[in-house]
Design a protein around this motif. Structure first.
Motif, PDB file in Angstrom:
ATOM      1  N   GLU A   1       0.907  -1.262  -0.114  1.00  0.00           N
ATOM      2  CA  GLU A   1      -0.138   0.098   0.094  1.00  0.00           C
ATOM      3  C   GLU A   1       0.908   1.487  -0.026  1.00  0.00           C
ATOM      4  N   ALA A   2       1.327   1.703  -1.261  1.00  0.00           N
ATOM      5  CA  ALA A   2       1.955   2.874  -1.166  1.00  0.00           C
ATOM      6  C   ALA A   2       1.535   3.768  -2.611  1.00  0.00           C
ATOM      7  N   ARG A   3       1.628   5.204  -2.577  1.00  0.00           N
ATOM      8  CA  ARG A   3       1.246   5.874  -3.597  1.00  0.00           C
ATOM      9  C   ARG A   3       2.153   5.732  -4.814  1.00  0.00           C
ATOM     10  N   GLU A   4       3.600   5.628  -4.425  1.00  0.00           N
ATOM     11  CA  GLU A   4       4.519   5.417  -5.434  1.00  0.00           C
ATOM     12  C   GLU A   4       5.544   4.475  -4.733  1.00  0.00           C
ATOM     13  N   LYS A   5       6.350   3.471  -5.942  1.00  0.00           N
ATOM     14  CA  LYS A   5       7.187   2.595  -5.469  1.00  0.00           C
ATOM     15  C   LYS A   5       8.307   2.699  -6.181  1.00  0.00           C
ATOM     16  N   VAL A   6       9.748   2.721  -5.738  1.00  0.00           N
ATOM     17  CA  VAL A   6      10.792   2.951  -6.306  1.00  0.00           C
ATOM     18  C   VAL A   6      11.863   1.706  -6.026  1.00  0.00           C
ATOM     19  N   LEU A   7      12.722   1.242  -7.161  1.00  0.00           N
ATOM     20  CA  LEU A   7      13.383   0.122  -7.003  1.00  0.00           C
ATOM     21  C   LEU A   7      14.829   0.361  -7.531  1.00  0.00           C
ATOM     22  N   ILE A   8      15.816  -0.002  -7.066  1.00  0.00           N
ATOM     23  CA  ILE A   8      17.112  -0.180  -7.712  1.00  0.00           C
ATOM     24  C   ILE A   8      17.609  -1.647  -7.417  1.00  0.00           C
ATOM     25  N   ALA A   9      18.317  -2.263  -8.426  1.00  0.00           N
ATOM     26  CA  ALA A   9      19.041  -3.572  -8.209  1.00  0.00           C
ATOM     27  C   ALA A   9      20.288  -3.440  -7.287  1.00  0.00           C
ATOM     28  N   GLY A  10      20.644  -4.692  -7.067  1.00  0.00           N
ATOM     29  CA  GLY A  10      21.828  -4.867  -6.156  1.00  0.00           C
ATOM     30  C   GLY A  10      22.670  -6.064  -6.865  1.00  0.00           C
ATOM     31  N   ASN A  11      23.912  -6.173  -6.264  1.00  0.00           N
ATOM     32  CA  ASN A  11      24.709  -7.291  -6.617  1.00  0.00           C
ATOM     33  C   ASN A  11      24.230  -8.721  -6.648  1.00  0.00           C
ATOM     34  N   HIS A  12      23.028  -8.976  -6.130  1.00  0.00           N
ATOM     35  CA  HIS A  12      22.490 -10.340  -6.359  1.00  0.00           C
ATOM     36  C   HIS A  12      21.452 -10.288  -7.487  1.00  0.00           C
ATOM     37  N   ASP A  13      21.228  -9.229  -7.995  1.00  0.00           N
ATOM     38  CA  ASP A  13      19.948  -9.145  -8.807  1.00  0.00           C
ATOM     39  C   ASP A  13      20.456  -9.447 -10.315  1.00  0.00           C
ATOM     40  N   PHE A  14      21.005 -10.503 -10.840  1.00  0.00           N
ATOM     41  CA  PHE A  14      21.772 -10.615 -11.840  1.00  0.00           C
ATOM     42  C   PHE A  14      20.841 -10.391 -13.079  1.00  0.00           C
ATOM     43  N   LEU A  15      19.360 -10.605 -13.149  1.00  0.00           N
ATOM     44  CA  LEU A  15      18.597 -10.672 -14.388  1.00  0.00           C
ATOM     45  C   LEU A  15      18.674  -8.963 -14.672  1.00  0.00           C
ATOM     46  N   CYS A  16      18.764  -8.094 -13.808  1.00  0.00           N
ATOM     47  CA  CYS A  16      18.725  -6.831 -14.174  1.00  0.00           C
ATOM     48  C   CYS A  16      20.062  -6.183 -15.038  1.00  0.00           C
ATOM     49  N   GLU A  17      21.268  -7.003 -14.768  1.00  0.00           N
ATOM     50  CA  GLU A  17      22.174  -6.762 -15.546  1.00  0.00           C
ATOM     51  C   GLU A  17      22.544  -7.460 -16.893  1.00  0.00           C
ATOM     52  N   GLU A  18      22.257  -8.849 -16.664  1.00  0.00           N
ATOM     53  CA  GLU A  18      22.235  -9.415 -17.771  1.00  0.00           C
ATOM     54  C   GLU A  18      21.043  -9.404 -19.157  1.00  0.00           C
ATOM     55  N   ALA A  19      19.909  -9.037 -18.477  1.00  0.00           N
ATOM     56  CA  ALA A  19      18.674  -8.927 -19.232  1.00  0.00           C
ATOM     57  C   ALA A  19      18.020  -7.635 -18.987  1.00  0.00           C
ATOM     58  N   PRO A  20      18.933  -6.369 -19.334  1.00  0.00           N
ATOM     59  CA  PRO A  20      18.283  -5.171 -18.596  1.00  0.00           C
ATOM     60  C   PRO A  20      16.927  -4.869 -19.221  1.00  0.00           C
ATOM     61  N   ASP A  21      16.758  -4.940 -20.469  1.00  0.00           N
ATOM     62  CA  ASP A  21      15.417  -4.620 -21.167  1.00  0.00           C
ATOM     63  C   ASP A  21      14.384  -5.454 -20.440  1.00  0.00           C
ATOM     64  N   LEU A  22      14.435  -6.574 -20.417  1.00  0.00           N
ATOM     65  CA  LEU A  22      13.531  -7.703 -19.905  1.00  0.00           C
ATOM     66  C   LEU A  22      13.301  -7.321 -18.258  1.00  0.00           C
ATOM     67  N   ALA A  23      14.333  -7.143 -17.683  1.00  0.00           N
ATOM     68  CA  ALA A  23      13.869  -6.700 -16.183  1.00  0.00           C
ATOM     69  C   ALA A  23      13.098  -5.284 -15.891  1.00  0.00           C
ATOM     70  N   ARG A  24      13.628  -4.274 -16.816  1.00  0.00           N
ATOM     71  CA  ARG A  24      13.061  -3.099 -16.775  1.00  0.00           C
ATOM     72  C   ARG A  24      11.386  -3.122 -17.213  1.00  0.00           C
ATOM     73  N   ALA A  25      11.105  -3.951 -18.207  1.00  0.00           N
ATOM     74  CA  ALA A  25       9.794  -4.119 -18.569  1.00  0.00           C
ATOM     75  C   ALA A  25       9.016  -4.889 -17.591  1.00  0.00           C
ATOM     76  N   LEU A  26       9.518  -5.983 -16.934  1.00  0.00           N
ATOM     77  CA  LEU A  26       8.902  -6.461 -15.928  1.00  0.00           C
ATOM     78  C   LEU A  26       8.709  -5.622 -14.765  1.00  0.00           C
ATOM     79  N   ILE A  27       9.493  -4.974 -14.131  1.00  0.00           N
ATOM     80  CA  ILE A  27       9.620  -4.095 -13.215  1.00  0.00           C
ATOM     81  C   ILE A  27       8.328  -2.874 -13.531  1.00  0.00           C
ATOM     82  N   GLN A  28       8.292  -2.358 -14.673  1.00  0.00           N
ATOM     83  CA  GLN A  28       7.483  -1.303 -15.080  1.00  0.00           C
ATOM     84  C   GLN A  28       6.035  -1.956 -15.230  1.00  0.00           C
ATOM     85  N   GLU A  29       5.907  -2.954 -15.630  1.00  0.00           N
ATOM     86  CA  GLU A  29       4.500  -3.593 -15.753  1.00  0.00           C
ATOM     87  C   GLU A  29       3.997  -3.894 -14.404  1.00  0.00           C
ATOM     88  N   ALA A  30       4.981  -3.624 -13.253  1.00  0.00           N
ATOM     89  CA  ALA A  30       4.384  -4.175 -11.925  1.00  0.00           C
ATOM     90  C   ALA A  30       4.014  -2.807 -11.420  1.00  0.00           C
TER      91      ALA A  30
END
Length: 231
Positions: A50-79
């Motif tokens: 329950e939040a008006r806005e949600k903000v996310l960055i990746a970390g060193n464990h979040d390999f999908l965000c580095e290896e498939a950045p377009d896919l990761a960004r699309a999944l995050i934005q769709e959410a």
């Protein structure tokens, strides 16, 4: 304005109780190994908070965000989540900039060599920020490991001294959770790691009250910038 701050949940997010807020922020390491299934599972949970806005960055464990950045960004934005990878966003009246980078250690995601590579990278952080989100800590502030090593980045600290954000939020070093300050600098430094190192388990989210700058605000860290308090 209420901000709820998370980091280093490592798929233990279901154990957290997240209070309603204006802005929900996660400073990276929301997965264990960055697999797509983990990303999607986390986002299902995160998107329902329950939040008006949600903000996310990746970390060193979040390999999908580095290896498939377009896919990761699309999944995050769709959410319905704002994703920041070395970029700025204006969120609920706040200027926010986020980065997943940390000094190189082993074979993890979003690592850069200490020295000129990281120093040049941090020069991208702009002045006048309300909130700086990095996955890793600056040197000497929320960066001490269980073995006594100071794992933070010296060049990140140097840039923060220059740009003076109101809040600097990070995680990465689980055992250094807490708030830190530097004499002569108005910036509040918050290591908001949720997962503990020893004993195992999770800490509750940190809640902070932070008002947007007024039109007359300055960017020098002075009293006109408005306060921030832990709720």
């Amino acid at each position: 304005m209420r901000l709820v701050l998370l980091s280093d949940t490592h798929m233990h997010h279901e154990a957290l109780t997240v209070p309603p807020c204006d802005v929900l922020i996660h400073a990276g390491d929301f997965t264990r190994r960055g697999r797509r299934q983990e990303v999607e599972e986390f986002l299902r949970w995160f998107s329902l908070r329950e939040a008006r806005e949600k903000v996310l960055i990746a970390g060193n464990h979040d390999f999908l965000c580095e290896e498939a950045p377009d896919l990761a960004r699309a999944l995050i934005q769709e959410a319905g989540v704002r994703y920041l990878q070395d970029e700025e966003a204006h969120v609920a009246g706040l200027r926010i900039w986020g980065s997943p980078m940390t000094p190189r250690f082993g074979q993890w995601a979003f690592n850069l060599d200490r020295g000129p590579d990281l120093a040049a990278h941090w020069q991208r952080i702009p002045e006048g920020l309300d909130l700086l989100i990095t996955h890793g800590p600056p040197s000497g502030l929320g960066d001490r490991t269980w073995s006594g090593v100071s794992a933070g980045c010296e060049d990140l600290l140097a840039r923060v001294r220059q740009v003076r954000p109101r809040l600097h939020v990070f995680g990465h070093i689980h055992e250094a959770h807490g708030e830190y300050t530097l004499p002569g600098l108005a910036t509040r430094f918050l290591n908001v790691s949720n997962c503990r190192l020893m004993p195992f388990g999770v800490r509750p989210p940190l809640v902070v009250e932070l008002e947007p700058r007024s039109p007359r605000s300055t960017t020098d860290g002075g009293p006109e910038e408005g306060g921030a308090s832990v709720a």
